[in-house]
Design an enzyme around this catalytic site. Sequence first.
Site, PDB file in Angstrom:
ATOM      1  N   ASP A   1       0.846  -1.200   0.000  1.00 38.07           N
ATOM      2  CA  ASP A   1       0.000   0.000   0.000  1.00 38.07           C
ATOM      3  C   ASP A   1       0.879   1.247   0.000  1.00 38.07           C
ATOM      4  OD1 ASP A   1      -2.404   1.332  -0.031  1.00 38.07           O
ATOM      5  OD2 ASP A   1      -3.146   0.498   1.853  1.00 38.07           O
TER       6      ASP A   1
ATOM      7  N   HIS B   1      -9.455  -1.726  -8.246  1.00 40.96           N
ATOM      8  CA  HIS B   1      -9.456  -0.681  -7.203  1.00 40.96           C
ATOM      9  C   HIS B   1      -8.631   0.543  -7.601  1.00 40.96           C
ATOM     10  CE1 HIS B   1      -9.507   1.154  -3.259  1.00 40.96           C
ATOM     11  NE2 HIS B   1      -8.207   1.009  -3.098  1.00 40.96           N
TER      12      HIS B   1
HETATM   13  C1  HEM Z   1      -9.688  -1.720   3.454  1.00 36.17           C
HETATM   14  C2  HEM Z   1      -9.752  -0.774   2.539  1.00 36.17           C
HETATM   15  C3  HEM Z   1      -8.729  -0.548   1.475  1.00 36.17           C
HETATM   16  C4  HEM Z   1      -7.719  -1.352   1.029  1.00 36.17           C
HETATM   17  C5  HEM Z   1      -7.366  -2.755   1.499  1.00 36.17           C
HETATM   18  C6  HEM Z   1      -7.019  -0.627  -0.007  1.00 36.17           C
HETATM   19  C7  HEM Z   1      -5.920  -1.101  -0.683  1.00 36.17           C
HETATM   20  C8  HEM Z   1      -5.234  -0.419  -1.668  1.00 36.17           C
HETATM   21  C9  HEM Z   1      -4.082  -0.904  -2.366  1.00 36.17           C
HETATM   22  C10 HEM Z   1      -3.437  -2.272  -2.161  1.00 36.17           C
HETATM   23  C11 HEM Z   1      -3.690   0.062  -3.236  1.00 36.17           C
HETATM   24  C12 HEM Z   1      -2.526  -0.020  -4.237  1.00 36.17           C
HETATM   25  C13 HEM Z   1      -1.246   0.505  -3.716  1.00 36.17           C
HETATM   26  C14 HEM Z   1      -1.062   1.997  -3.792  1.00 36.17           C
HETATM   27  O1  HEM Z   1      -1.006   2.587  -4.881  1.00 36.17           O
HETATM   28  O2  HEM Z   1      -0.938   2.596  -2.726  1.00 36.17           O
HETATM   29  C15 HEM Z   1      -4.589   1.165  -3.080  1.00 36.17           C
HETATM   30  C16 HEM Z   1      -4.517   2.348  -3.777  1.00 36.17           C
HETATM   31  C17 HEM Z   1      -5.430   3.382  -3.654  1.00 36.17           C
HETATM   32  N1  HEM Z   1      -6.548   3.414  -2.859  1.00 36.17           N
HETATM   33 FE1  HEM Z   1      -7.134   1.959  -1.583  1.00 36.17          FE
HETATM   34  N2  HEM Z   1      -7.634   0.584  -0.186  1.00 36.17           N
HETATM   35  C18 HEM Z   1      -8.671   0.684   0.698  1.00 36.17           C
HETATM   36  C19 HEM Z   1      -9.541   1.732   0.853  1.00 36.17           C
HETATM   37  C20 HEM Z   1      -9.562   2.850   0.045  1.00 36.17           C
HETATM   38  C21 HEM Z   1     -10.546   3.905   0.117  1.00 36.17           C
HETATM   39  C22 HEM Z   1     -11.730   3.969   1.079  1.00 36.17           C
HETATM   40  C23 HEM Z   1     -10.219   4.820  -0.830  1.00 36.17           C
HETATM   41  C24 HEM Z   1     -10.935   6.100  -1.205  1.00 36.17           C
HETATM   42  C25 HEM Z   1     -12.250   6.169  -1.329  1.00 36.17           C
HETATM   43  C26 HEM Z   1      -9.009   4.359  -1.473  1.00 36.17           C
HETATM   44  C27 HEM Z   1      -8.325   5.042  -2.439  1.00 36.17           C
HETATM   45  C28 HEM Z   1      -7.161   4.619  -3.027  1.00 36.17           C
HETATM   46  C29 HEM Z   1      -6.405   5.430  -3.955  1.00 36.17           C
HETATM   47  C30 HEM Z   1      -6.707   6.849  -4.392  1.00 36.17           C
HETATM   48  C31 HEM Z   1      -5.314   4.654  -4.348  1.00 36.17           C
HETATM   49  C32 HEM Z   1      -4.221   5.047  -5.328  1.00 36.17           C
HETATM   50  C33 HEM Z   1      -4.671   4.786  -6.739  1.00 36.17           C
HETATM   51  C34 HEM Z   1      -3.589   5.193  -7.710  1.00 36.17           C
HETATM   52  O3  HEM Z   1      -3.224   6.373  -7.681  1.00 36.17           O
HETATM   53  O4  HEM Z   1      -3.101   4.348  -8.462  1.00 36.17           O
HETATM   54  N3  HEM Z   1      -8.656   3.160  -0.937  1.00 36.17           N
HETATM   55  N4  HEM Z   1      -5.527   0.851  -2.120  1.00 36.17           N
END
Ligand code: HEM
Length: 507
Positions: A224, A366
């Site tokens: 993450d 996601h």
């Molecule tokens: C348990 C809940 C969540 C998990 C397990 C999760 C997991 C992840 C993972 C594994 C990544 C990819 C690694 C990274 O680029 O940092 C990611 C990216 C991201 N997540 Fe989540 N996430 C969660 C909740 C959320 C929520 C609630 C939001 C917003 C509504 C969110 C927004 C984002 C964004 C903006 C990115 C970066 C996308 C990009 O720029 O490529 N995430 N998340």
Amino acid sequence: MKLSYFSIIIGLVVQSALAVPKQVKPRRTSSILINPDAQPDLPSPQTARLSPVSPANAGLNLDDIQGDILIGMKKKKELFFFFGIKDAATFKSKLASDIKPLVTNTNQLLSISTQPITALNIAFSHAGLTALGVTDDLGESLFEHGQFADAEALGDLTSNWDPEFAGTNVDGVFLLASDTEQNVEDELANIQSILGDSIIEIKRISGAARPGDQEGHEHFGYMDGISQPAIQGFTQNVLPGQALIAPGEFLLGAAGDATTTRPSWAAGGSFLAFRKMQQKVPEFNKYVVDHALAVPELNQQENTDLFGARLIGRWKSGAPIDLSPLRDDPVLADDNTRNNDFTFDHPDVPGFDFATNQTNCPFSAHIRKTRPRVDLGSENTGHHIIRAGIPYGPEVTDAEHASNTSNIDRGLAFVAYQSSITNGFHFMQIRWVNSANFIFGKPTLPGVDPIIGRVEGTAMDTPRDISGTNPLDPTQIFSLDIEFVINRGGEYFFSPPISALDGRLAA
Ligand code: HEM
Ligand SMILES: *[C@@H]1O[C@H](CO)[C@@H](O)[C@H](O)[C@H]1NC(C)=O
Ligand SMILES: *[C@@H]1O[C@H](CO)[C@@H](O)[C@H](O)[C@H]1NC(C)=O
């Protein structure tokens, strides 16, 4: 031998006695922060202020901006201590005199030598500011009403909310970060002794980076904190593929803040959207195993891993599937100059049409839902957040693993910073994540985000249809009859500039 050892030791003792005057607090030798190769590096304190990105300086006062806002998901341990204010007058006076000096600014966190033993940040809900008699309009109606009032719109079932978050009971939160739980506990005890009965504990959530080689990974196992926006006036080296965003999208009153009517004392503050997101890890793992893909050149394990990676858009290592579509690539993952350098378009591949082709990355993944790079044309969408959360809860036990059933509460203590919740977290969750039509204009509906998407008002076992996950047949629908993430509530807070703690908030 003995003699020389002896004299070396004496020499060291004398040296350190000379180097550390008594009055100076002990300084750190190890960081409060993790620094996995996959994540962007932090700037140094000096360059942060004289960033080449913005030579004139965007006017960011990194000594006044609270430390948690700009550094992202890098804490080793972090305790969220939610409190109610019982005696506003006492609280205000202690806040100004004794708490403010403990609050950690951005520059302090950027080098180990200036990090405190435990970093402290503080943020207030609207109810908390009201309790302090601060009723200035900060220009964010979602903040004014609190997150509970937004819960249904976000798709949450309020019956799943922890009772402490239901309503507007939480006035504020202390964020305590360090490298050991003991340090955090000590600092909490210190704060509690300063504030005494002027506050009451409502709830605490204890976060920690996962152990060993899982450091930096969330509980499902995926790295993450990789794709964070670069911030003009703060970020020193903008990485390839990183969005370069005006500081005003995150900090009130900074260059690029679309709302121009903020009270001057609030400049440099940020809205903090906190969410307790419980993760059903054994259930997720079972679902992934049971839905392994069938790409001929891959073995069973690889086909299993591919299914999971296509839900997220990255492999567990962090390598993006857009660049490494069939197999994980740990070398790519650990190279932060390459691991975010993609747009979902492949102009070098003859005939590739990003609008229809999801062979590399599903429209429903996601990371594509939450940052639709080429899908929206240019980056300039005005919907960015800085993610600064941390996993909470223990590792999956053998018994949970064997039974495919979670028995222990674990998940992500999700934190998003932005200057507009309406355009940041809330927009992302409602318009992109929870919208089955998004990415818009596709013949087969992409479906909601498989990880965090909710169909508003439905029960937790109502199937959520997603497509694009099978690269051999992107029209195939997977009916997710289980939700892997359960929203347990949260609150919207304002993280004020440090100068407000003995300024407007204490007045
Ligand atoms: C348990 C809940 C969540 C998990 C397990 C999760 C997991 C992840 C993972 C594994 C990544 C990819 C690694 C990274 O680029 O940092 C990611 C990216 C991201 N997540 Fe989540 N996430 C969660 C909740 C959320 C929520 C609630 C939001 C917003 C509504 C969110 C927004 C984002 C964004 C903006 C990115 C970066 C996308 C990009 O720029 O490529 N995430 N998340
Ligand atoms: C999508 O692009 C890939 C190359 O990345 C190509 O092999 C495939 O045929 C394309 N699919 C469609 C439906 O155009
Ligand atoms: C757990 O799930 C796996 C994968 O579906 C299955 O093989 C195993 O039998 C399940 N275990 C139990 C106790 O249900």
